[in-house]
Write a protein that holds these residues in place. Structure first.
Motif, mmCIF file in Angstrom:
data_model
loop_
_atom_site.group_PDB
_atom_site.id
_atom_site.type_symbol
_atom_site.label_atom_id
_atom_site.label_comp_id
_atom_site.label_asym_id
_atom_site.label_seq_id
_atom_site.Cartn_x
_atom_site.Cartn_y
_atom_site.Cartn_z
ATOM 1 N N LEU A 27 0.832 -1.202 0.000
ATOM 2 C CA LEU A 27 0.000 0.000 0.000
ATOM 3 C C LEU A 27 0.867 1.252 0.000
ATOM 4 C CD1 LEU A 27 -2.907 1.318 0.438
ATOM 5 C CD2 LEU A 27 -2.298 1.308 2.861
ATOM 6 N N ALA A 28 1.887 1.275 0.864
ATOM 7 C CA ALA A 28 2.761 2.449 0.952
ATOM 8 C C ALA A 28 3.504 2.692 -0.357
ATOM 9 C CB ALA A 28 3.752 2.269 2.111
ATOM 10 N N ILE A 29 3.958 1.614 -0.996
ATOM 11 C CA ILE A 29 4.658 1.753 -2.279
ATOM 12 C C ILE A 29 3.714 2.318 -3.333
ATOM 13 C CG2 ILE A 29 5.693 0.460 -4.189
ATOM 14 C CD1 ILE A 29 6.878 -1.424 -2.049
ATOM 15 N N ARG A 30 2.500 1.807 -3.376
ATOM 16 C CA ARG A 30 1.519 2.278 -4.361
ATOM 17 C C ARG A 30 1.247 3.772 -4.186
ATOM 18 N NH1 ARG A 30 -0.775 1.205 -9.366
ATOM 19 N NH2 ARG A 30 -2.991 1.677 -9.367
ATOM 20 N N ILE A 31 1.124 4.211 -2.937
ATOM 21 C CA ILE A 31 0.914 5.636 -2.669
ATOM 22 C C ILE A 31 2.137 6.445 -3.092
ATOM 23 C CG2 ILE A 31 0.629 7.350 -0.830
ATOM 24 C CD1 ILE A 31 -1.037 5.238 0.681
ATOM 25 N N GLY A 32 3.322 5.919 -2.794
ATOM 26 C CA GLY A 32 4.546 6.650 -3.103
ATOM 27 C C GLY A 32 4.781 6.837 -4.587
ATOM 28 N N PRO A 37 9.192 9.247 -8.544
ATOM 29 C CA PRO A 37 9.778 8.314 -9.506
ATOM 30 C C PRO A 37 10.299 7.054 -8.794
ATOM 31 C CG PRO A 37 11.260 10.163 -9.113
ATOM 32 C CD PRO A 37 9.971 10.496 -8.426
ATOM 33 N N PRO A 38 10.121 5.871 -9.391
ATOM 34 C CA PRO A 38 10.336 4.609 -8.667
ATOM 35 C C PRO A 38 11.748 4.344 -8.173
ATOM 36 C CG PRO A 38 9.967 4.215 -11.011
ATOM 37 C CD PRO A 38 9.638 5.649 -10.764
ATOM 38 N N ALA A 39 12.755 4.515 -9.023
ATOM 39 C CA ALA A 39 14.121 4.168 -8.611
ATOM 40 C C ALA A 39 14.620 5.086 -7.500
ATOM 41 C CB ALA A 39 15.060 4.217 -9.814
ATOM 42 N N LEU A 40 14.380 6.378 -7.629
ATOM 43 C CA LEU A 40 14.808 7.305 -6.578
ATOM 44 C C LEU A 40 13.994 7.105 -5.307
ATOM 45 C CD1 LEU A 40 15.555 10.723 -8.349
ATOM 46 C CD2 LEU A 40 17.158 9.038 -7.439
ATOM 47 N N PHE A 41 12.720 6.802 -5.453
ATOM 48 C CA PHE A 41 11.869 6.525 -4.296
ATOM 49 C C PHE A 41 12.451 5.365 -3.491
ATOM 50 C CE2 PHE A 41 8.120 4.142 -2.636
ATOM 51 C CZ PHE A 41 7.667 5.077 -1.716
ATOM 52 N N ALA A 42 12.777 4.255 -4.188
ATOM 53 C CA ALA A 42 13.362 3.100 -3.514
ATOM 54 C C ALA A 42 14.774 3.399 -3.027
ATOM 55 C CB ALA A 42 13.367 1.901 -4.461
ATOM 56 N N GLY A 43 15.543 4.146 -3.826
ATOM 57 C CA GLY A 43 16.919 4.459 -3.438
ATOM 58 C C GLY A 43 17.004 5.276 -2.164
ATOM 59 N N VAL A 44 16.170 6.311 -2.060
ATOM 60 C CA VAL A 44 16.157 7.139 -0.844
ATOM 61 C C VAL A 44 15.740 6.293 0.356
ATOM 62 C CG1 VAL A 44 14.983 9.063 0.296
ATOM 63 C CG2 VAL A 44 15.754 9.297 -2.069
ATOM 64 N N GLN A 94 3.536 0.990 -10.367
ATOM 65 C CA GLN A 94 3.047 2.171 -11.086
ATOM 66 C C GLN A 94 1.792 1.815 -11.884
ATOM 67 O OE1 GLN A 94 6.587 4.839 -12.647
ATOM 68 N NE2 GLN A 94 7.139 2.686 -12.881
ATOM 69 N N TRP A 95 1.642 0.550 -12.254
ATOM 70 C CA TRP A 95 0.499 0.102 -13.055
ATOM 71 C C TRP A 95 -0.348 -0.972 -12.368
ATOM 72 C CZ3 TRP A 95 5.491 0.634 -15.038
ATOM 73 C CH2 TRP A 95 5.663 1.708 -15.929
ATOM 74 N N VAL A 96 0.242 -1.700 -11.434
ATOM 75 C CA VAL A 96 -0.458 -2.813 -10.785
ATOM 76 C C VAL A 96 -0.952 -2.383 -9.409
ATOM 77 C CG1 VAL A 96 -0.239 -5.182 -9.930
ATOM 78 C CG2 VAL A 96 0.957 -4.491 -12.017
ATOM 79 N N PRO A 97 -2.255 -2.580 -9.096
ATOM 80 C CA PRO A 97 -2.762 -2.240 -7.761
ATOM 81 C C PRO A 97 -2.014 -2.993 -6.672
ATOM 82 C CG PRO A 97 -4.570 -2.682 -9.279
ATOM 83 C CD PRO A 97 -3.320 -3.089 -9.986
ATOM 84 N N HIS A 154 0.609 -3.013 -18.384
ATOM 85 C CA HIS A 154 0.103 -3.692 -17.199
ATOM 86 C C HIS A 154 0.678 -5.097 -17.095
ATOM 87 C CE1 HIS A 154 -2.887 -5.706 -14.553
ATOM 88 N NE2 HIS A 154 -2.875 -4.536 -13.949
ATOM 89 N N PHE A 155 0.710 -5.831 -18.220
ATOM 90 C CA PHE A 155 1.258 -7.184 -18.195
ATOM 91 C C PHE A 155 2.752 -7.156 -17.883
ATOM 92 C CE2 PHE A 155 3.397 -10.746 -20.290
ATOM 93 C CZ PHE A 155 2.757 -11.812 -19.677
ATOM 94 N N SER A 156 3.479 -6.211 -18.467
ATOM 95 C CA SER A 156 4.918 -6.094 -18.189
ATOM 96 C C SER A 156 5.167 -5.828 -16.716
ATOM 97 C CB SER A 156 5.531 -4.967 -19.028
ATOM 98 O OG SER A 156 5.392 -5.234 -20.407
ATOM 99 N N ALA A 157 4.328 -4.994 -16.113
ATOM 100 C CA ALA A 157 4.474 -4.700 -14.688
ATOM 101 C C ALA A 157 4.166 -5.932 -13.845
ATOM 102 C CB ALA A 157 3.542 -3.553 -14.303
#
Length: 302
Positions: A27-32, A37-44, A94-97, A154-157
């Motif tokens: 849930l937190a990742i989906r909100i973030g 942006p995903p890589a910087l979000f995870a990196g920080v 980013q695409w998958v709930p 969506h399928f790639s994600a």
């Protein structure tokens, strides 16, 4: 004995953190990633968590890793467990709930059972576990089947999250078998720092710096992931790697989705259609089949 009782209580507390907190991280990742942006979000996330964990580990008297072999083990684990596994989940959400992401990620128990049977240190593989693997992955196929038409993104994600589960299982088995001498908390800290640097580099190279914002909900989600998802739950997971079997550890894979489904429906209004519900039940059945202990299962002698 008191020592055995204390150890059991520590194991129960560590499992509780992994079960509940990690279920909420989807849930937190989906909100973030709705804003950041995903890589910087995870990196920080991992850089901050690594610094906090390292400071606490040093305060507790734990030494830094020593020797090239020890650093290699930590670096490889960081790539599989955090850069590969978590990085792919963050990108995919980013695409998958969040509820569907957690259900696909539940296949980590299937991967753990499969990979755990390989090699001279592998555990014996019963017919029931084989049936569980086939059942679980059939459920994944149903879960990922497009209800409203095929959409490549969506399928790639979805596929990225499936690969994330494989990466997590591979890193877990690697750490279990390498048995590094660095204390678990310090090992978790160094893995987080290594992953933070790598993910940050990926983010900057991909031009994500210009997309960074200071949106409140996303930053709260990031803070939650740093403190609870990384500092508490990940440290508990790394400790459990050395205390319980891979199959026992894989049981969190059918608790996390339940937490994620409840939270996703409650806070984000996410729901599963009938086909996805059927896939969820089949996946969880497969996870249960591979997670139950074998009465006669023994580790092969190398």
């Amino acid at each position: 004995m008191p020592q055995n009782r204390a150890r059991r209580l520590k194991i129960i507390a560590a499992f509780a953190l992994v079960y509940v907190v990690w279920g909420s991280t989807y849930l937190a990742i989906r909100i973030g990633v709705a804003t950041l942006p995903p890589a910087l979000f995870a990196g920080v996330r991992f850089l901050a968590a690594g610094l906090l964990l390292a400071a606490y580990a040093r305060f507790a008297g734990q030494p830094f890793p020593r020797g090239r072999g020890e650093w290699k083990t930590i670096a490889v684990a960081a790539v599989f467990l955090l850069v590969g596994a978590n990085g792919l989940v963050v990108w995919g959400e980013q695409w998958v709930p969040s509820n569907q992401a957690a259900l696909i990620a539940a296949t980590v128990a299937l991967w753990l059972a499969g990979l755990g049977a390989l090699g001279p240190q592998g555990e014996s593989f019963s017919r029931r576990r084989l049936a569980g693997l086939l059942t679980g992955f059939a459920g994944v196929a149903v879960l990922m089947w497009p209800a409203g038409g095929f959409v490549l993104e969506h399928f790639s994600a979805q596929f990225a999250i499936l690969l994330a589960a494989l990466s997590w299982a591979a890193g877990s088995i690697y750490m279990k078998r390498r048995k590094p001498s660095t204390p678990p908390l310090m090992a978790a800290a160094m893995q987080s720092l290594a992953a933070g640097v790598l993910l940050g580099a990926i983010g900057f190279a991909g031009g994500e710096a210009g997309r960074w914002t200071w949106e409140g909900n996303a930053l709260l989600a990031l803070l939650y992931l740093i403190v609870f998802g990384s500092c508490l739950a990940y440290a508990a997971y790394v400790w459990l790697l050395h205390e319980v079997s891979p199959t026992a550890l894989g049981t969190y894979a059918y608790v996390n989705p339940a937490v994620a489904v409840v939270l996703g429906g409650w806070l984000l209004g996410e729901s599963l259609h009938r086909t996805q519900m059927a896939g969820m039940l089949v996946v969880l059945l497969g996870v249960v089949l591979v997670s139950l202990p074998d009465k006669t299962g023994k580790r092969r002698q190398g």
